[in-house]
Design a protein around this motif. Structure first.
Motif, mmCIF file in Angstrom:
data_model
loop_
_atom_site.group_PDB
_atom_site.id
_atom_site.type_symbol
_atom_site.label_atom_id
_atom_site.label_comp_id
_atom_site.label_asym_id
_atom_site.label_seq_id
_atom_site.Cartn_x
_atom_site.Cartn_y
_atom_site.Cartn_z
ATOM 1 N N TYR A 214 -15.704 3.522 -5.591
ATOM 2 C CA TYR A 214 -16.159 3.850 -4.233
ATOM 3 C C TYR A 214 -17.332 2.954 -3.833
ATOM 4 O O TYR A 214 -17.348 2.387 -2.728
ATOM 5 C CB TYR A 214 -16.566 5.323 -4.151
ATOM 6 C CG TYR A 214 -17.113 5.711 -2.789
ATOM 7 C CD1 TYR A 214 -16.275 6.236 -1.811
ATOM 8 C CD2 TYR A 214 -18.457 5.534 -2.491
ATOM 9 C CE1 TYR A 214 -16.771 6.581 -0.558
ATOM 10 C CE2 TYR A 214 -18.961 5.866 -1.241
ATOM 11 C CZ TYR A 214 -18.128 6.385 -0.281
ATOM 12 O OH TYR A 214 -18.617 6.710 0.962
ATOM 13 N N ARG A 247 -17.372 6.648 7.210
ATOM 14 C CA ARG A 247 -17.500 5.423 6.431
ATOM 15 C C ARG A 247 -18.081 4.336 7.344
ATOM 16 O O ARG A 247 -18.083 4.487 8.576
ATOM 17 C CB ARG A 247 -16.137 4.967 5.888
ATOM 18 C CG ARG A 247 -15.448 5.960 4.961
ATOM 19 C CD ARG A 247 -16.169 6.150 3.656
ATOM 20 N NE ARG A 247 -15.429 7.009 2.741
ATOM 21 C CZ ARG A 247 -15.556 8.339 2.677
ATOM 22 N NH1 ARG A 247 -16.409 8.942 3.484
ATOM 23 N NH2 ARG A 247 -14.848 9.044 1.811
ATOM 24 N N ASP A 266 -8.448 -3.934 3.687
ATOM 25 C CA ASP A 266 -7.538 -2.931 3.125
ATOM 26 C C ASP A 266 -8.041 -2.441 1.771
ATOM 27 O O ASP A 266 -7.948 -1.236 1.456
ATOM 28 C CB ASP A 266 -6.131 -3.515 2.963
ATOM 29 C CG ASP A 266 -5.427 -3.740 4.298
ATOM 30 O OD1 ASP A 266 -5.855 -3.143 5.294
ATOM 31 O OD2 ASP A 266 -4.461 -4.517 4.330
ATOM 32 N N LYS A 269 -10.904 0.103 2.177
ATOM 33 C CA LYS A 269 -10.442 1.447 2.540
ATOM 34 C C LYS A 269 -9.832 2.179 1.350
ATOM 35 O O LYS A 269 -10.003 3.395 1.207
ATOM 36 C CB LYS A 269 -9.443 1.344 3.699
ATOM 37 C CG LYS A 269 -10.072 0.848 4.997
ATOM 38 C CD LYS A 269 -9.124 0.937 6.177
ATOM 39 C CE LYS A 269 -8.031 -0.087 6.130
ATOM 40 N NZ LYS A 269 -7.214 -0.110 7.369
ATOM 41 N N ARG A 270 -9.131 1.438 0.495
ATOM 42 C CA ARG A 270 -8.572 2.056 -0.706
ATOM 43 C C ARG A 270 -9.690 2.495 -1.661
ATOM 44 O O ARG A 270 -9.605 3.566 -2.275
ATOM 45 C CB ARG A 270 -7.640 1.090 -1.419
ATOM 46 C CG ARG A 270 -6.346 0.783 -0.660
ATOM 47 C CD ARG A 270 -5.561 -0.311 -1.374
ATOM 48 N NE ARG A 270 -5.227 0.069 -2.746
ATOM 49 C CZ ARG A 270 -4.926 -0.785 -3.711
ATOM 50 N NH1 ARG A 270 -4.924 -2.092 -3.461
ATOM 51 N NH2 ARG A 270 -4.624 -0.351 -4.919
ATOM 52 N N CYS A 271 -10.714 1.675 -1.778
ATOM 53 C CA CYS A 271 -11.811 1.970 -2.708
ATOM 54 C C CYS A 271 -12.637 3.171 -2.261
ATOM 55 O O CYS A 271 -13.089 3.960 -3.094
ATOM 56 C CB CYS A 271 -12.723 0.750 -2.866
ATOM 57 S SG CYS A 271 -12.019 -0.610 -3.819
ATOM 58 N N TRP A 272 -12.853 3.311 -0.950
ATOM 59 C CA TRP A 272 -13.703 4.420 -0.506
ATOM 60 C C TRP A 272 -12.890 5.642 -0.060
ATOM 61 O O TRP A 272 -13.372 6.513 0.645
ATOM 62 C CB TRP A 272 -14.686 3.970 0.557
ATOM 63 C CG TRP A 272 -14.164 3.571 1.921
ATOM 64 C CD1 TRP A 272 -13.158 4.135 2.634
ATOM 65 C CD2 TRP A 272 -14.694 2.525 2.757
ATOM 66 N NE1 TRP A 272 -13.013 3.524 3.848
ATOM 67 C CE2 TRP A 272 -13.946 2.534 3.962
ATOM 68 C CE3 TRP A 272 -15.723 1.596 2.619
ATOM 69 C CZ2 TRP A 272 -14.189 1.640 5.010
ATOM 70 C CZ3 TRP A 272 -15.966 0.710 3.656
ATOM 71 C CH2 TRP A 272 -15.208 0.733 4.836
ATOM 72 N N ASP A 273 -11.660 5.728 -0.520
ATOM 73 C CA ASP A 273 -10.838 6.896 -0.236
ATOM 74 C C ASP A 273 -11.541 8.164 -0.729
ATOM 75 O O ASP A 273 -12.210 8.164 -1.761
ATOM 76 C CB ASP A 273 -9.473 6.763 -0.920
ATOM 77 C CG ASP A 273 -8.475 7.781 -0.415
ATOM 78 O OD1 ASP A 273 -8.565 8.964 -0.823
ATOM 79 O OD2 ASP A 273 -7.603 7.407 0.392
ATOM 80 N N LYS A 274 -11.381 9.231 0.039
ATOM 81 C CA LYS A 274 -12.049 10.490 -0.313
ATOM 82 C C LYS A 274 -11.548 11.050 -1.640
ATOM 83 O O LYS A 274 -12.298 11.689 -2.378
ATOM 84 C CB LYS A 274 -11.826 11.514 0.810
ATOM 85 C CG LYS A 274 -12.595 12.806 0.622
ATOM 86 C CD LYS A 274 -12.453 13.711 1.836
ATOM 87 C CE LYS A 274 -13.295 14.970 1.665
ATOM 88 N NZ LYS A 274 -13.213 15.861 2.865
ATOM 89 N N ASP A 275 -10.286 10.785 -1.952
ATOM 90 C CA ASP A 275 -9.681 11.304 -3.184
ATOM 91 C C ASP A 275 -9.908 10.295 -4.319
ATOM 92 O O ASP A 275 -9.338 9.199 -4.308
ATOM 93 C CB ASP A 275 -8.191 11.516 -2.968
ATOM 94 C CG ASP A 275 -7.496 12.126 -4.186
ATOM 95 O OD1 ASP A 275 -8.160 12.289 -5.230
ATOM 96 O OD2 ASP A 275 -6.288 12.421 -4.089
ATOM 97 N N THR A 278 -6.904 8.420 -6.044
ATOM 98 C CA THR A 278 -6.100 7.411 -5.351
ATOM 99 C C THR A 278 -6.814 6.052 -5.250
ATOM 100 O O THR A 278 -6.211 5.087 -4.770
ATOM 101 C CB THR A 278 -5.741 7.881 -3.926
ATOM 102 O OG1 THR A 278 -6.950 7.996 -3.156
ATOM 103 C CG2 THR A 278 -5.027 9.224 -3.966
ATOM 104 N N ARG A 279 -8.044 5.993 -5.695
ATOM 105 C CA ARG A 279 -8.770 4.715 -5.648
ATOM 106 C C ARG A 279 -8.205 3.755 -6.701
ATOM 107 O O ARG A 279 -7.787 4.189 -7.784
ATOM 108 C CB ARG A 279 -10.266 4.946 -5.902
ATOM 109 C CG ARG A 279 -10.946 5.774 -4.822
ATOM 110 C CD ARG A 279 -12.356 6.184 -5.197
ATOM 111 N NE ARG A 279 -12.820 7.288 -4.348
ATOM 112 C CZ ARG A 279 -13.831 8.095 -4.643
ATOM 113 N NH1 ARG A 279 -14.505 7.912 -5.791
ATOM 114 N NH2 ARG A 279 -14.166 9.060 -3.813
#
Length: 448
Positions: A214, A247, A266, A269-275, A278-279
């Protein structure tokens, strides 16, 4: 370098000369010194409360100092700051015996230092190289089952060739946020909460690898934009908003501006995903950053040369003090200069010399007047253009522009002051500056 033992070989005053104070923070102080036998400079980190007698036992903080040294030794690689040993002695102008860490000295400071000196991000090739080298360092760190926990611009240090290395392992250990000749120092928690994942604001949270992923996403945003995330927000507001899904804004990033930028956004956004589940892993991050960097490989040399020349320019340091004040006092650190990759930089320079050769100042001034509304709306590199105008912008006007919060407000102030009273010659100079720093915009506006 071999891994440090629990009792690393000490480095004493007899081995050191040419001590130089670098800076201080909440943790203590950092010095630069030349090792007599090794023949190169090292950084020495000391605690404020690191004083002890030759026979006294370790304090908790001193134990953490050794822990940090051992962790850094375990993670030693090309993209992580190297630890050479433990200092034991009495530093210059100190009266007490102290212990500290002897580390690699990084002469160009940190990414945060670079952002303040340039008042924005570096050229794209260097931007993407830093992003890739951070990912490589973090991937190595995670492969050794280590968690950084404090990944942010001030903890990504730069050597003389502007290669990036990670420093300061974890909020649970003693931390320093700069080992540079530029005097940058922050405390243990300076800005760190802005890089914490939403789950970390829970009191029961225990850090895992997803924490660093994150932080890397937020760091990528900062590297690309040259800005500090949530710059106007205090910790309580960030603690409230981040778990709710807030974010850093992506709207200001023109994803088609250069090759690979969309892929980096892109990845953010994948790295700072809330879950956290899924990162991506850092191995996956490295695959993305390596691919993007490969598109800009031929521009690296020119980008590094351009930045080093800018950093070493006396005018850079003159303006950097203004940039630092601006950074500290205004709600938002405005991007000044994204720069360009090497190929486009050459194209812009050639275009300027060809396209403006036969134009009169009157023709250029008419363009500036006719496109006033559109230029105020769309110019983003305002401070870089103001610096290009040099003495044509009075100091009072420069200060007013600095403290405007948005690019639109800055351009409007420039029009209402300098351009209103400066005549055709000043407008012509602005035209040339815009062609140098806003070529794509000028082309869209149908430049003469």
């Amino acid at each position: 370098m071999a891994l440090l033992s629990h009792k690393p070989e000490p480095v004493g005053n007899a081995s050191l000369k040419k001590w130089e104070f670098i800076g201080s923070g909440g943790f203590g102080v950092v010095y630069k010194a030349r090792h007599k036998d090794w023949g190169f400079d090292v950084a020495i980190k000391l605690l404020h409360n690191g004083q002890l007698s030759h026979t006294s036992s370790f304090t908790f903080e001193q134990s953490k100092l050794y822990d940090e040294a051992n962790h850094m030794g375990k993670a030693s690689c090309d993209f992580v700051l190297r630890v050479y040993g433990i200092y034991q002695g009495c530093p210059p102008e100190e009266k007490s015996f102290q212990r500290g860490i002897v580390m690699e000295f990084m002469g160009r400071g940190s990414v945060q230092t670079l952002q303040m000196l340039l008042s924005g991000p570096p050229p794209w090739p260097l931007t993407f190289r830093v992003a890739h080298e951070v990912a490589l360092g973090m991937n190595f760190l995670h492969s050794r089952n280590l968690i950084h926990q404090d990944l942010k611009p001030s903890n990504v240090l730069l050597n003389d060739d502007l290669h990036a290395k990670l420093a300061d392992f974890g909020l649970s250990r003693v931390s320093t946020s700069a080992l540079s000749s530029n005097g940058e120092m922050t405390g243990v928690t300076g800005g760190s909460y802005k890089y914490m994942p939403p789950e970390a604001f829970q009191t029961s949270y225990r850090p895992v690898h997803a924490f660093d992923i994150y932080s890397y996403g937020i760091l990528l945003w900062s590297i690309v934009t040259g800005k500090e995330p949530y710059n106007a927000a205090d910790s309580s507001l960030v603690e409230l908003k981040v778990p709710a899904g807030d974010r850093p804004p992506l709207g200001e990033i023109d994803q088609i501006r250069t090759k690979g930028l969309k892929e980096i956004v892109d990845l953010m956004k994948r790295c700072w995903d809330k879950d956290p589940s899924t990162r991506p892993t850092f191995k996956e991050c490295c695959e993305v950053t390596e691919n993007v960097l490969s598109k800009h490989q031929e521009g690296i040399f020119a980008a590094v040369h351009q930045v080093l020349t800018t950093m070493d320019s006396p005018t850079t340091y003159q303006h950097s003090s203004k940039a630092v004040r601006f950074y500290l006092q205004t709600p938002e650190l405005t991007k000044i200069d994204d720069f360009v990759d090497h190929a486009r930089f050459e194209t812009q320079q050639n275009s300027v010399s060809v396209a403006t050769r036969n134009l009169t100042d009157t023709e250029k001034a008419k363009f500036i007047d006719d496109k006033r509304a559109k230029l105020i709306q769309d110019v983003s590199e305002v401070l870089r253009i103001v610096e290009e105008l040099g003495d044509k912008v009075h100091q009072e006007t420069y200060s007013k522009i600095l403290f405007k919060e948005t690019s639109q407000e800055k351009m409007r102030e420039l029009y209402n002051s300098t351009l209103r009273s400066g005549g055709s010659s000043v407008k012509a100079a602005l035209y040339d500056a815009l062609k140098k720093h806003e070529l794509n915009l000028m082309e869209r506006l149908g430049m003469i």
